[in-house]
Design an enzyme around this catalytic site. Structure first.
Site, PDB file in Angstrom:
ATOM      1  N   GLU A  12      20.393 -19.410  21.331  1.00  0.00           N
ATOM      2  CA  GLU A  12      18.958 -19.106  21.280  1.00  0.00           C
ATOM      3  C   GLU A  12      18.360 -19.372  19.899  1.00  0.00           C
ATOM      4  O   GLU A  12      17.168 -19.622  19.771  1.00  0.00           O
ATOM      5  CB  GLU A  12      18.722 -17.646  21.702  1.00  0.00           C
ATOM      6  CG  GLU A  12      18.995 -17.446  23.185  1.00  0.00           C
ATOM      7  CD  GLU A  12      18.959 -15.984  23.635  1.00  0.00           C
ATOM      8  OE1 GLU A  12      18.639 -15.740  24.809  1.00  0.00           O
ATOM      9  OE2 GLU A  12      19.296 -15.083  22.828  1.00  0.00           O
ATOM     10  N   ASP A 212      17.657 -17.880  35.069  1.00  0.00           N
ATOM     11  CA  ASP A 212      18.275 -17.580  36.374  1.00  0.00           C
ATOM     12  C   ASP A 212      17.381 -16.601  37.124  1.00  0.00           C
ATOM     13  O   ASP A 212      16.382 -16.137  36.576  1.00  0.00           O
ATOM     14  CB  ASP A 212      19.668 -16.961  36.165  1.00  0.00           C
ATOM     15  CG  ASP A 212      19.580 -15.641  35.407  1.00  0.00           C
ATOM     16  OD1 ASP A 212      19.428 -14.595  36.059  1.00  0.00           O
ATOM     17  OD2 ASP A 212      19.628 -15.642  34.164  1.00  0.00           O
TER      18      ASP A 212
HETATM   19  N1  SAH Z   1      27.422 -16.216  29.302  1.00  0.00           N
HETATM   20  C1  SAH Z   1      27.469 -15.288  28.209  1.00  0.00           C
HETATM   21  C2  SAH Z   1      26.925 -13.942  28.580  1.00  0.00           C
HETATM   22  C3  SAH Z   1      25.436 -13.969  28.764  1.00  0.00           C
HETATM   23  S1  SAH Z   1      24.755 -12.388  29.038  1.00  0.00           S
HETATM   24  C4  SAH Z   1      28.914 -15.197  27.731  1.00  0.00           C
HETATM   25  O1  SAH Z   1      29.812 -15.452  28.502  1.00  0.00           O
HETATM   26  O2  SAH Z   1      29.100 -14.871  26.566  1.00  0.00           O
HETATM   27  C5  SAH Z   1      23.071 -12.827  29.377  1.00  0.00           C
HETATM   28  C6  SAH Z   1      22.162 -13.038  28.202  1.00  0.00           C
HETATM   29  O3  SAH Z   1      20.965 -13.674  28.631  1.00  0.00           O
HETATM   30  C7  SAH Z   1      21.669 -11.746  27.566  1.00  0.00           C
HETATM   31  O4  SAH Z   1      21.464 -11.924  26.190  1.00  0.00           O
HETATM   32  C8  SAH Z   1      20.363 -11.421  28.314  1.00  0.00           C
HETATM   33  O5  SAH Z   1      19.349 -10.976  27.439  1.00  0.00           O
HETATM   34  C9  SAH Z   1      19.929 -12.729  28.973  1.00  0.00           C
HETATM   35  N2  SAH Z   1      19.858 -12.745  30.444  1.00  0.00           N
HETATM   36  C10 SAH Z   1      19.591 -13.875  31.153  1.00  0.00           C
HETATM   37  N3  SAH Z   1      19.641 -13.638  32.470  1.00  0.00           N
HETATM   38  C11 SAH Z   1      19.935 -12.323  32.632  1.00  0.00           C
HETATM   39  C12 SAH Z   1      20.169 -11.501  33.775  1.00  0.00           C
HETATM   40  N4  SAH Z   1      20.110 -11.999  35.020  1.00  0.00           N
HETATM   41  N5  SAH Z   1      20.476 -10.193  33.580  1.00  0.00           N
HETATM   42  C13 SAH Z   1      20.560  -9.694  32.324  1.00  0.00           C
HETATM   43  N6  SAH Z   1      20.378 -10.445  31.211  1.00  0.00           N
HETATM   44  C14 SAH Z   1      20.079 -11.749  31.342  1.00  0.00           C
END
Ligand code: SAH
Length: 249
Positions: A12, A212
């Site tokens: 980001e 998403d």
């Molecule tokens: N793929 C990452 C984890 C991402 S967690 C890993 O494996 O390290 C999701 C991140 O995107 C968080 O920072 C949150 O703020 C945002 N986000 C996007 N979609 C989200 C969802 N459906 N629920 C919660 N947070 C979401």
């Protein structure tokens, strides 16, 4: 004037840093650091803070790591250590509303914590004594964002953002959050930043580009669209910085 720009993940903030330091637009943090030009890096409480001069204004860019606790820590350091005047958050989120499609930009009018729950004592969801269920983002910065959107001819949606320490990929939980808080988008840091900024009286703005739809496909979509959506959000935030500097710098 000093502006803090925050993200939760490296993906980001990379597009923000590469824009500031004249690197190719899609360069990685490693590349940016190796070719460091005008960035100063500070290590504080296990995180790096990137300080830059940009069009005569001081910027501090940081990513917190994921979740409310890390986000609070970073927001606090930006405010207390760096003395920022504004905090802008750039990142991605899941959509709770039908009309929010992947890539769309949404800024928070107000934010809440969907996983804060002491309802056993008769309190509403998202509430603790002396706290607020909803914290409003800066109306002035939202106005600035609307002007930027108009000038750049990009669509900017507004809505309630619900934050919690859970990646939501479940239609039932999604619907519950939507109904309980009338929320439009879901993520894991915004309300934490809001609580800290509200407590210190620092104007803040939370922007998210949809990655998403918080449904069964959310994890797959997230991986697929994280980069593109992060770039959309970062680009808009840079335009906002330009506008803030023009108007108030
Ligand atoms: N793929 C990452 C984890 C991402 S967690 C890993 O494996 O390290 C999701 C991140 O995107 C968080 O920072 C949150 O703020 C945002 N986000 C996007 N979609 C989200 C969802 N459906 N629920 C919660 N947070 C979401």
């Amino acid at each position: 004037m000093k502006i803090g720009i925050m993200g939760a993940m490296i993906e980001e903030i990379e597009p923000i840093l590469s824009n500031l330091d004249n690197h190719p637009p899609f360069s990685s943090l490693d590349y940016i650091l190796q070719n460091l030009n005008q960035l100063r890096v500070h290590n504080i409480a296990n995180n790096r803070y990137f300080e830059a001069k940009y069009k005569g204004c001081d910027l501090v860019v940081a990513y917190s790591k994921i979740g409310k606790v890390y986000a609070s820590l970073t927001a606090s350091v930006l405010i207390q250590h760096f003395n920022i005047d504004y905090l802008l958050f750039s990142g991605v989120a899941g959509a709770l509303r039908e009309d929010l499609k992947i890539g769309d930009l949404i800024c928070a009018t107000k934010l809440c914590q969907h996983d804060l729950d002491i309802t056993a004592f008769g309190h509403p969801y998202g509430y603790v004594p002396e706290g607020k269920i909803f914290i409003e983002a800066s109306k002035e910065l939202i106005l600035t964002a609307k002007e930027v959107a108009k000038e750049k001819k990009v669509e900017l949606k507004e809505g309630i953002i619900a934050t919690g320490d859970q990646f939501i990929a479940d239609p039932k939980r999604k619907e519950w959050i939507r109904k309980t808080f009338n929320a439009d988008a879901i993520e894991m840091e915004g309300a934490a930043v809001a609580v800290v900024c509200d407590a210190f009286d620092i104007p803040f703005f939370i922007l998210r580009s949809i990655s998403d739809s918080a449904n069964d496909e959310a994890a797959f979509d997230f991986d697929e669209f994280l980069k593109h959506s992060s770039q959309r959000s970062a680009k808009f935030i840079i335009s906002m910085v330009d506008k803030i500097i023009d108007e108030r710098g």
